[in-house]
Scaffold this motif. Structure first.
Motif, PDB file in Angstrom:
ATOM      1  N   GLY A  27       0.817  -1.230   0.098  1.00 58.53           N
ATOM      2  CA  GLY A  27      -0.102  -0.033  -0.102  1.00 58.53           C
ATOM      3  C   GLY A  27       0.822   1.297  -0.101  1.00 58.53           C
ATOM      4  N   TRP A  28       2.019   1.003   0.100  1.00 56.66           N
ATOM      5  CA  TRP A  28       2.766   2.337   0.240  1.00 56.66           C
ATOM      6  C   TRP A  28       2.744   2.962  -1.332  1.00 56.66           C
ATOM      7  CZ3 TRP A  28       4.443   3.830   4.719  1.00 56.66           C
ATOM      8  CH2 TRP A  28       4.628   2.844   5.814  1.00 56.66           C
ATOM      9  N   PRO A  29       3.129   4.284  -1.241  1.00 62.27           N
ATOM     10  CA  PRO A  29       3.023   4.771  -2.609  1.00 62.27           C
ATOM     11  C   PRO A  29       4.419   4.702  -3.328  1.00 62.27           C
ATOM     12  CG  PRO A  29       3.224   6.729  -0.913  1.00 62.27           C
ATOM     13  CD  PRO A  29       2.884   5.361  -0.279  1.00 62.27           C
ATOM     14  N   GLY A  30       5.170   4.473  -2.733  1.00 65.86           N
ATOM     15  CA  GLY A  30       6.548   4.345  -3.409  1.00 65.86           C
ATOM     16  C   GLY A  30       7.571   3.577  -2.547  1.00 65.86           C
ATOM     17  N   CYS A  31       8.329   2.845  -3.004  1.00 64.30           N
ATOM     18  CA  CYS A  31       9.446   1.850  -2.052  1.00 64.30           C
ATOM     19  C   CYS A  31      10.759   2.799  -1.985  1.00 64.30           C
ATOM     20  CB  CYS A  31       9.567   0.505  -2.635  1.00 64.30           C
ATOM     21  SG  CYS A  31       8.150  -0.314  -2.942  1.00 64.30           S
ATOM     22  N   ASP A  32      10.832   3.813  -2.910  1.00 64.51           N
ATOM     23  CA  ASP A  32      12.080   4.367  -2.835  1.00 64.51           C
ATOM     24  C   ASP A  32      12.268   5.948  -2.943  1.00 64.51           C
ATOM     25  OD1 ASP A  32      13.751   1.919  -3.191  1.00 64.51           O
ATOM     26  OD2 ASP A  32      13.241   2.170  -5.460  1.00 64.51           O
ATOM     27  N   ARG A  33      12.977   6.591  -2.316  1.00 60.70           N
ATOM     28  CA  ARG A  33      12.787   8.030  -2.150  1.00 60.70           C
ATOM     29  C   ARG A  33      13.118   8.563  -3.612  1.00 60.70           C
ATOM     30  NH1 ARG A  33      16.486  11.505   1.957  1.00 60.70           N
ATOM     31  NH2 ARG A  33      14.909  12.805   3.156  1.00 60.70           N
ATOM     32  N   GLY A  34      12.641   9.880  -3.772  1.00 56.69           N
ATOM     33  CA  GLY A  34      12.800  10.403  -4.889  1.00 56.69           C
ATOM     34  C   GLY A  34      13.999  11.248  -4.861  1.00 56.69           C
ATOM     35  N   ASN A  35      14.524  11.800  -5.888  1.00 52.70           N
ATOM     36  CA  ASN A  35      15.703  12.459  -6.102  1.00 52.70           C
ATOM     37  C   ASN A  35      15.915  14.008  -5.301  1.00 52.70           C
ATOM     38  OD1 ASN A  35      18.455  13.151  -6.813  1.00 52.70           O
ATOM     39  ND2 ASN A  35      17.646  13.961  -9.105  1.00 52.70           N
ATOM     40  N   VAL A  36      16.123  13.872  -4.108  1.00 58.35           N
ATOM     41  CA  VAL A  36      16.255  15.123  -3.245  1.00 58.35           C
ATOM     42  C   VAL A  36      17.318  15.863  -3.636  1.00 58.35           C
ATOM     43  CG1 VAL A  36      15.063  13.897  -1.239  1.00 58.35           C
ATOM     44  CG2 VAL A  36      17.575  13.781  -1.577  1.00 58.35           C
TER      45      VAL A  36
END
Length: 779
Positions: free
Chosen positions: A246-255
């Protein structure tokens, strides 16, 4: 390199650095026929005075002078100097101790006991930040004793893996004494650190009454920069390893790709202030009374943590400029009275302490990922600080009788009682978001996302006894046992949108557990001419069961309200040997531990941690300490361990919920290898002054930790150097800590008391390279 190869390599490099200096100085000096024997440290590991050599326990003792010469001022320094001891930490006052492969991350009780003099300082039980010990400044300490292996007979359940004991200097009844200590240093990527200590000892009534006061004020600047990005990227890759949860994404976006609104440097500063007062009264030859009062407060601007990704040491990224302050306040009051009955000493040790830890964590990024699990999709990052306050109180009383005399039988009997209360209170409100949910504000007018108030109380009763019989010819048999009873109660109350009730209606629950049993211990030892001691020990350790926090179901699927007790059996063989006129000492042991019903920290797919009985485990390995006086001027020391610590048989019920809990899974926060190697060179400069130079390397092997899932932390080395001029009253030193500027990964998500998400790991790290000067003046 393997452990043996890298140890040899490290020792050789250090020898080249200082050995040449030692050889050069030796030219023109008389031949060194025999170095002076090292002074033996007197310890009280067995509740009576003896030396390390005469104590058939795997024990390391560091004197106050050794702590000063090595620059050890806190708990982290002790861990680096002692074999078999490891830590999970996010900075000062945020350290959890492990010993002999027995992880402390799960359960309500630690696996390592922590004592100040005769007083047990139990770590918080219910705190989501972990069972963290206090981090006192070690100035004017007489010694540190680290006892490896179960010490339940004399030290209780919290000492299942071992005990760390800090022993203060007692007031001097006859002589006015004093000292002042000051340091200033600079850290790479940070600013100026500074502060000092003051000690005053005053006899009030000669030979009868004295007081000793120690005061501390120290500031450590930070090196972590908080970067704020207003257009913070959303998490990506919903089909990764967290797919289906249910998570919208497993990885962090490019900060690293967004615009920066602000940068706040050095956010993880620390300010420590404290005072310790001890009063010693000897109204008669038979009666001694000592009183102790301690106050200490640690304030920090933020955690010693950086973000992964992107994995840049020194940087933490947030959608807003929310601060994450930490405060840790500790007070202790203790009274110990000893009366000489002639045949035995009767001692009463009474203590009360209170500790309050308050922390704030930014949850804007976490809530963006967590809210969809509850069916509340959002495209906005909300500023929403999560506050936790952990309050701990404990009253304890130990009454013991220790035999005297030179007969073949020595014994100790006693009783122990403690009333421990640990309360964690949490709050996370977001009314502006709750207002967007139709009808939600009617049932939740304050916009509570999550709020908890969870008092956790443990009453402990114990009766213990231990006796040693000398058969003659150097043979001794020690046998003892401790009867224990624990009564644990948790009153849990949660409210909020993300809690079990879903609104501000409190959800209440009360759970109680009780455990009773006996911890036995048997040791057979042989001592020859005070230069060889060998021993074999079998001992049992135990921890009580406990109660988990309330966990929402759904979205979580595993919601065990309680977990059972766990226990270990420890078997070890050890020796302590001295050679070549006491110039070389080798203390070594090998142990094997079986661990039943392991209390292990487990994270669910929903991100909520809990403690569960993971099955059985085993731990084994050797521990070795070597000290060699190579010449009269050059001292070599080495300590090292290899630790195998892993799940042996996984519990099928838990494995069905967490398939990663399998046989062979390493236990958390336990390095496979540790090593500390040091060379110390001392030489007279003139008739008054001596020069000391010391260089050391501490190696910690790879470890397993847990955030949203399990992760492996790489191995690291910390190299330090120190050079000092000393004349008995004055010590002036230049030091370099972390000379190679290693950015070690000490833990992951160690402060994840708020919400754990798959797309962010916060990595706890060490202080970068620090150069400084320290001066101590005593009179």
């Amino acid at each position: 390199m393997n452990f043996a190869t890298r140890s040899l390599y490290t020792s050789s490099v250090l020898a080249l650095i200082l050995g040449a200096a030692g050889s050069a100085h030796a030219q023109g000096q008389p031949a060194d026929a025999a170095a002076p024997a090292a002074t033996e440290i007197v310890v009280t590991a067995e509740k009576r005075s003896s030396t390390v050599q005469d104590t058939p326990i795997s024990i390391t003792a560091l004197s106050g002078d050794q702590l000063l010469n090595q620059g050890v001022t806190g708990v982290a320094g002790i861990v680096m100097a002692v074999p078999g001891l490891s830590m999970r930490t996010a900075g000062p006052g945020q350290t959890e101790l492990e010993m002999r492969g027995l992880s402390s991350s799960g359960g309500a009780s630690p696996t390592v006991g922590f004592y100040l003099d005769d007083y047990s300082l139990t770590a918080p039980a219910a705190s989501l930040a972990g069972k963290v010990v206090i981090d006192p400044d070690l100035y004017d300490l007489n010694r540190v004793e680290v006892l490896r292996g179960p010490q339940g007979t004399l030290y209780g359940s919290g000492s299942m893996g071992g005990t760390v004991k800090l022993v203060t200097n007692q007031p001097n009844l006859t002589t006015v004494q004093g000292s002042i200590d000051a340091s200033v240093s600079t850290t790479k990527g940070g600013g100026v650190n500074g502060g000092g200590n003051l000690m005053v000892n005053l006899p009030i009534v000669q030979d009868m009454l004295a007081i000793r006061v120690v005061a501390t004020d120290k500031y450590r600047d930070g090196w972590i920069t908080r970067v704020v990005e207003p257009d913070f990227p959303a998490p990506v890759n919903p089909g990764g390893y967290c797919a289906g949860s249910g998570w919208p994404g497993c990885d962090r976006g490019n900060v690293l790709g967004g615009a920066i609104a602000s940068e706040t440097p050095r956010i993880n500063w620390e300010h420590l202030q404290g005072a310790r007062a001890e009063v010693l009264a000897r109204p008669s030859d038979r009666l001694t009374i000592s009183g102790l009062a301690i106050y200490q407060q640690i304030n920090m601007g933020g955690y010693d943590e950086y973000d992964a990704p992107p994995g840049l040491p020194g940087y933490h990224f947030q959608p807003d400029n929310a601060r994450e302050p930490i405060r840790d306040t500790f007070q202790l009051y203790g009274l110990t009275a000893t009366y000489d009955l002639g045949f035995a000493d009767l001692t009463s040790a009474t203590a009360y302490y209170t500790r309050t830890e308050s922390q704030t964590q930014d949850t804007a990024e976490a809530l963006y990922s967590l809210l969809p699990l509850y069916g509340y999709a959002t495209s906005q990052y909300y500023t929403s600080p999560f506050n936790e306050t952990d309050t701990t109180h404990q009253f304890s009383e130990e009454l013991r009788l220790v035999s005297k005399g030179a007969g073949p039988l020595r014994w100790t009997v006693g009783a122990f009682y403690s009333h421990f209360e640990s309360i964690f209170a949490e709050s996370n409100n977001l009314p502006q978001f709750v207002a967007t949910i139709p009808g939600a504000l009617a049932a939740n007018p304050d916009g509570v996302l999550y709020q908890a108030n969870n008092p956790y109380r443990i009453k402990q009763y114990g009766l213990f006894g231990e006796g040693t019989y000398s058969f003659g010819g150097g043979w001794k048999l020690t046998a003892g046992a401790r009867w224990y009873k624990f009564e644990s109660t948790a009153n849990e109350e949660t409210t909020g949108l993300l809690a079990l009730s879903g609104n501000e209606t409190p959800y209440l629950s009360t759970f109680s557990t009780s455990n009773t049993g006996i911890n036995p211990k048997v040791t057979l030892s042989y001592e020859h001419a005070h230069d060889l001691t060998v021993y074999a020990t079998a001992s049992k350790g135990f921890r009580p069961g406990g109660i988990n926090q309330q966990i929402p179901n759904p979205p979580c699927t595993l919601n065990a309200e309680t977990y059972g007790p766990d226990s270990i059996w420890n078997y070890e063989l050890g020796e302590k040997a001295k050679f070549f006129g006491n110039r070389v000492s080798v203390n070594a042991d090998v142990y094997y531990i079986t661990w039943s019903n392991v209390q292990q920290s487990v994270n669910q797919a929903c991100g909520y941690p809990l403690t569960a009985n993971a099955g059985s485990a085993e731990a084994y390995g050797p521990e070795v300490e070597i000290t060699a006086q190579i010449t009269r001027n050059l001292l070599f020391s080495f300590s090292g361990t290899y630790t195998h610590s892993a799940i042996k048989t996984a519990d099928p019920a838990l494995q069905a919920q967490d398939p990663l809990v399998v046989a062979g899974l390493p236990l958390l926060n336990v390095p496979k290898f540790t090593e500390n190697t040091a060379l110390t060179y001392t030489t007279p400069v003139n008739a008054t002054w001596n020069l000391m130079a010391r260089v050391s390397n501490s190696y910690v092997g790879k470890t397993t930790d847990i955030d949203y899932t399990y992760g492996t932390l790489p191995a690291y080395d910390i190299v330090s150097a120190r050079i000092a001029l000393m004349n008995g009253k004055i010590t002036a030193a230049l030091f370099a800590d972390n000379l190679t500027n290693t950015h070690a990964q000490l833990g992951i998500n160690t402060t994840g008391f708020a919400y754990t998400i798959p797309s962010l790991i916060r990595v706890a790290t060490n202080q970068p390279r620090t150069f400084g000067v320290n001066v101590k003046v005593a009179y």
